[in-house]
Every structure is written in C-alpha cells, then in structure tokens.
Design a protein around this motif. Sequence first.
Motif, mmCIF file in Angstrom:
data_model
loop_
_atom_site.group_PDB
_atom_site.id
_atom_site.type_symbol
_atom_site.label_atom_id
_atom_site.label_comp_id
_atom_site.label_asym_id
_atom_site.label_seq_id
_atom_site.Cartn_x
_atom_site.Cartn_y
_atom_site.Cartn_z
ATOM 1 N N PRO A 46 0.931 -1.276 0.102
ATOM 2 C CA PRO A 46 0.140 0.019 -0.050
ATOM 3 C C PRO A 46 0.964 1.315 0.091
ATOM 4 O O PRO A 46 2.005 1.136 0.481
ATOM 5 N N ALA A 47 0.282 2.269 -0.439
ATOM 6 C CA ALA A 47 1.171 3.559 -0.711
ATOM 7 C C ALA A 47 0.368 4.738 0.363
ATOM 8 O O ALA A 47 -0.729 4.613 0.400
ATOM 9 N N VAL A 48 1.232 5.432 0.779
ATOM 10 C CA VAL A 48 0.877 6.942 1.512
ATOM 11 C C VAL A 48 1.275 7.956 0.928
ATOM 12 O O VAL A 48 2.444 8.042 0.782
ATOM 13 N N MET A 49 0.490 8.937 0.265
ATOM 14 C CA MET A 49 0.973 10.135 -0.450
ATOM 15 C C MET A 49 0.779 11.516 0.217
ATOM 16 O O MET A 49 -0.064 11.561 0.894
ATOM 17 N N VAL A 76 4.684 2.339 1.231
ATOM 18 C CA VAL A 76 5.653 2.972 0.412
ATOM 19 C C VAL A 76 5.142 4.375 0.619
ATOM 20 O O VAL A 76 4.112 4.791 0.623
ATOM 21 N N MET A 77 5.968 5.383 1.147
ATOM 22 C CA MET A 77 5.706 6.681 1.593
ATOM 23 C C MET A 77 6.080 7.563 0.318
ATOM 24 O O MET A 77 7.323 7.491 -0.171
ATOM 25 N N VAL A 78 5.101 8.192 -0.314
ATOM 26 C CA VAL A 78 5.150 9.190 -1.661
ATOM 27 C C VAL A 78 5.159 10.616 -1.483
ATOM 28 O O VAL A 78 4.001 11.119 -1.080
ATOM 29 N N CYS A 79 6.389 11.385 -1.177
ATOM 30 C CA CYS A 79 6.533 12.536 -1.106
ATOM 31 C C CYS A 79 6.281 13.284 -2.414
ATOM 32 O O CYS A 79 7.551 13.290 -3.189
ATOM 33 N N VAL A 80 5.443 14.166 -2.656
ATOM 34 C CA VAL A 80 5.227 14.713 -4.156
ATOM 35 C C VAL A 80 5.420 16.377 -3.787
ATOM 36 O O VAL A 80 4.565 17.037 -3.089
ATOM 37 N N ASP A 81 5.978 16.833 -4.830
ATOM 38 C CA ASP A 81 6.154 18.419 -4.939
ATOM 39 C C ASP A 81 4.954 18.774 -5.790
ATOM 40 O O ASP A 81 4.765 18.300 -6.809
ATOM 41 N N GLU A 109 -3.777 8.247 -9.104
ATOM 42 C CA GLU A 109 -4.135 7.035 -9.773
ATOM 43 C C GLU A 109 -2.673 6.357 -10.549
ATOM 44 O O GLU A 109 -2.795 5.274 -10.708
ATOM 45 N N TRP A 110 -1.885 7.468 -10.709
ATOM 46 C CA TRP A 110 -0.649 6.880 -11.179
ATOM 47 C C TRP A 110 0.043 6.080 -10.084
ATOM 48 O O TRP A 110 0.619 4.994 -10.733
ATOM 49 N N HIS A 115 3.989 -1.117 -10.496
ATOM 50 C CA HIS A 115 4.177 -2.442 -9.977
ATOM 51 C C HIS A 115 4.313 -2.734 -8.429
ATOM 52 O O HIS A 115 4.187 -3.476 -7.897
ATOM 53 N N TRP A 116 5.080 -1.589 -7.927
ATOM 54 C CA TRP A 116 5.386 -1.724 -6.233
ATOM 55 C C TRP A 116 4.121 -1.247 -5.369
ATOM 56 O O TRP A 116 4.276 -1.425 -4.138
ATOM 57 N N CYS A 117 3.086 -1.064 -6.096
ATOM 58 C CA CYS A 117 1.628 -0.646 -5.144
ATOM 59 C C CYS A 117 0.692 -1.861 -5.576
ATOM 60 O O CYS A 117 0.495 -2.111 -6.427
#
Length: 680
Positions: A46-49, A76-81, A109-110, A115-117
């Motif tokens: 699972p991912a956390v954005m 997976v921690m997803v840090c987005v600018d 959605e991306w 593959h890692w999510c």
Amino acid sequence: MSDPLPISIAEGVKLVKNVLIPVRDGVRLAADLYMPDGADADGPFPAVMELKPYRKDDINLESRPLYLVLPRHGYVMVCVDVRGTGGSEGITSDEYTLQEQLDGYDAVEWVAGQHWCNGHVNMIGISYSGFTALQVAAHDPPHLTSIISIDFTDDRYTDDCHYRGGLLRMYYDIAYYGGQMVARNALPPDPDGLGDTWAQNWAQHLAGNEPYLLKWYRHPIDGPYWRHGSVGDAPERIGCPAFLIGGWRDGYPNPPLRLYEALQVPKKVLVGPWNHAMPDTAIPGPRIDYLHEVIRWLDHWCKGRDTGIMDEPPIVAYMQRPDATDPEHTREMHRLDTAGEWRAETEWPPPGADQKTLYLHDDRALNETPPAHELSDALNYHPTVGVTAGLWSGGLPFGLPGDQRPDEALSLVYTTPPLSEDVHVLGRPRTVLHVSSSASVIGFAVSLCDVDPDGTSHLVAKGMLNATRRHSFQDPEPLVPGQAYELEIPIDCTGWVFPRGHRVRLSIANADWPNVWPTPELATSLVYRGGGRPSRLIIPTVPPHGSAKPPTFGPSRRVMRGPSEAVCRPTWQVTYDLLTGRAAVDIGHRASWRLHSGTVIEKESRSTFEVDPGDPAHASGRGRHTYQIGRSGHVTKASSEVAVQGTATHFHITIDLEVRVNDALHAVKHWVETMPRVGL
C-alpha cells in the motif's frame, strides 16, 4: 533521463529519488519514494502520499519520522512536490488551485498503477498537505483508500490563515507563510535529481511563479475564489474513510469536529491541546505517539487487520484545565504541557450536551438571569489590544497566550461569581452582542477566559467578527454610526473544564493585534444589555464524563524543549514608544539543518508590525525571509521582502525577491500593488 535507482538510507528503508509523475496536461510532478527494504520487502505494498509545496528535497528526516516508520511497517511513502515547486515542472501562482487538486487525483491513480503498489493509496499530511488530502478526496479518485488530515480547514475564508471573522489577518502572512513562500518557491531544484532538465525547471519557476499573498489581498470578501478549496461546502463528495486530527491551540480548532459531523463515511476525530505541529512534537502537550495510531488506521483499511481502531470511540478530545500560575504570570506562554485529561464520545453532538447562557449585567457581572432593564456600557477602541492573546498558530513553534489582564484593562470585561461546581465545556461557544458604534467599519473581538482565584485570567478561546460582515461574508455593509445592531460572534471550538471556585469571564474589545489588521477608524461603541437587547454568552456544556472510555495513547518518543531553550532562539517582542505612542511587535525565527554531509539548509525570518493607537489606519507590517542552501561550497540564497502599508482607504503592497548564487546576483523580481480596503 534514466530511471532513478534506490538508495538504502536507514535500516529497513530505501529511497528512490525524483520519480516523475505525469499528469493530464503533460506536466510532471517530482516525487520521492521511501520504500520498505530488506529480505521481507518483496511487495507490492500500500502507498501513502503527501502532496505539498515545501520541497521534498529539503526534508530533515530527524524531524519527519513518518518517512521512516511507514516503510518499516510495509508502506511506500510517496512525497510529491506540487507543480511549480521543488523538483516539479510547471509554475505556481497560488495555493490549492483546481489544477493542483486534479494533479493530486492523477498522482493517486498513477501511484496505484505502479508495480510496487497493491492498489491501495492513502493521503496524509499536516497543514497544506492536510488540506490537499481533503481536496483531492473531494474529487473521489477510485484508488484513494483513506485520508489522514492533520491541522486542516474545511472553509478557506472563515477558517484559514488569511481572514478571521471577515477581518484581514496581519502578522502571519507577512511574518511567516505568505512572505517565506516567495523565497522558498525561488530556490533551485536538487541538481542530483533532474539531470538535463534542472536548468529549465529552475528557469521556469523563476520566470512564472508569483506570490500567493497578492491573491489573498485581492479577495477580501468570501466568494468563488475561496469556495473551490473549501470541502465543507460539499462534504458528501468525500467518499473514503477519514481520520481527522487537530489541536485546541492550533490555528484550525473549528474544522475537525465540524467536518466530522458532516462527513458520511467511516471516520474518526482526535483533538489534543496542541499547536500547529505533529502530535508527537506539539506544544503544549501531552504529546502522543500518533504514528502508532496512524499505522493502526492504515493496517485496518489497507491490510484488513483487526487493529481495534474502529471499535474504539470515534471522538476523542483533550479536556484542558487551567495550569498552575507562577509569581511572574508568564508560565502559560512558556509551558510545554497543559493540565487536563482525555475524553471520548460515541457521537456528535455528545450525549447529554446542553448549553449555559450567561447574560451581561451591572457591575460587569455575568449570570444566568437576563437583566430586566436595558442599559449600555461604553467600549473605546484600543488598536493595540491582543498582545497577550498569543500568536495565531499556523507554523511558528511559539506564541501561546498568557495572562489576559493587560488586554482586559483596555476591554469591557464581565465575570461570573466563583463557580459552585466544575463546568465542562466541549464544542463551540458563541456570543450575541447588541452594539452600536461611532465608526462605519469596526471589528469586535471576544475572549472566553477562566479566572483563577489568584486573579490570573487564562484564555480559553477567542472569536471575532468584522461588523460590516454581520449579515454576510459576501456582501459587506458599513455600519450607520449610532445605530444598534445584533452581532452573533462564534468563539473557537474548545474542550475546557472550569474548576469549582474559578470564574467564567467574557472580555470584549475591538482589536486582536497583531493577529488581525486594525480597522481604520477610532471609535467609541456601546454594548447594550438587558431589556430588549440581552447581550449574552452561550457555552456548550457536557456531563462530567464522556459517553465512552477514552483509549490510552503511548507517549511521544520525542524530547521537546521550550522555544527559549532553542539554540536558534526565536524573538517575540512588544515595544511601546513613549514619545510617539506607537506600538511595535518584532518577531524573528531561524533554523538550520543538515541533509547529508554535503548539504546544509538555513532559513531566517524577521518582521515588524507597527500601529499608532491614535491613527490605526496607517498601521504597517514588513518582513524579510531568507533561505540558503549550501552544497559542497556552492551557496544559493533566496531572499524576499514584503511590506504592507495601510491607509484609510487602501493597502499598498510591495514584494521584492532576490536570488544569489555564490553571492553573485542571479535573479531579481518586484511586485507592487494597491488594494482597496473593502470594509476592512
């Protein structure tokens, strides 16, 4: 540009730098992935954005354990600018735009398709990223599993850092957020992350980015500009579970319980005594291990684990009590913790909720019986009232309120006799005032206080209203001098226990300086009480015990020290010029941190706010903000200067930006605007 390679950065955690996420108009958002690492880290996960403009490449991991804890628990921690900031392409000229929200939708959605999510994507964040989590959720991305929003708002006009009760905020946007973002958004991306697009990216930002602050001054009344980011207008659009976290000393105490009541999804709300900070570092405490609660929440919704979190009471709030006083009556401003206890409820409003109405009486008294005859008390406008109320909390790590008596000396004050029993308050108090004024534009600030037997007056919560917005925040109406009006003034939501023997106090003033801009006209107002104009305070009360047993929270693992003990000690000074009568507030703060052996980041802000009590129309504010990045002897510095000068009819704004590379001038920009005072 080749695909970035993972780097092991800590036990159980690897980092993939600067993954580029395409959104619908072709712009690419830069993201860093903090991923599980080790023998058992096969995935998918699972991912956390987190979506924010605060430059993912400048993160100090020591202050953000979230990025290491989540991967160690299989996320997976997803840090987005956001676009136009940090390593992302595009430009930015404002916060929370519709385009930014759609970018967030596309990013969710991306991520879900990688593959890692495993298809579960959550959003998390404090402040800006807490806002974006809610705003993106309102667009209902199919793969958004849940959101965790901390210190957020659901209404960007009434409960954000720009306007307060229809009055323009003063110190915050100049001394902190609005001014510093001019400099921060001019810094270059990390040169290690963008390869051959680094120069193009930075040039695009420098050429196209604009100060957010100008937009806020251009929109002094509520309307469409503020609505598209206000999820409270249509809470039914949020379709995923929501965990809402807030603090009573945060700048956003009203949205958590208000939005909780409005949402139609699985939900929880947690409100502590905290300022605008994560619950493991917030002041005042008690601080808790909130990441344990976050993991329990995520494991429930993403992994189907029975963590018990959804079996616990959905509403948990800290009931504050007045702290013991000290001989100098300054401890409140420096305290690390607040007395009190946790309370839990099964529903909102709480079972057994009631209200207590206290009427303004002769001899500045408050009691439960309305006066039979109408009388009035005169209130003189003192533009410097507000200095003991603390600094509105939206990021500064200091600024708690202190003993309110210096401000009360220049206010109308009404107080109950000593209480015969404890009074438990949970919810949003309000006042109904009947007033007239000699001014056509005037604000009314009300403070609910707890008076200790030794006389110390503790600020419980505050509310204010620009009287020109008495009917609507969209259509201001000047007052007719001398004409009486009824004003309903909400006070900030709170949880508080007034102990037996203490007294309840309501103070009324026309200013909250430097938190909001002084209105321009000196004035004397009348506050009517009794007869057909019963001015009153309404307090939401609850039984002594909640409807459920509160959970037990683990203590924070972080060790906190007071701001006065910091190595880079902040300043918060109030001075009075005895020759001219002018008052000034000076605020300064600085910090530095090392990203790794070759990179050090430094930031500093200094600001001054002045007002002449005899001429509040010409109040002024100015701030200077500097960000500096040193990379192996290569130094880039961005500095912004913001100045706002008031007159009786306008605000004159100048903003200057200077960027230097190794002390050579690299870029200069200027903005100059004049904005009319629309009932301000």
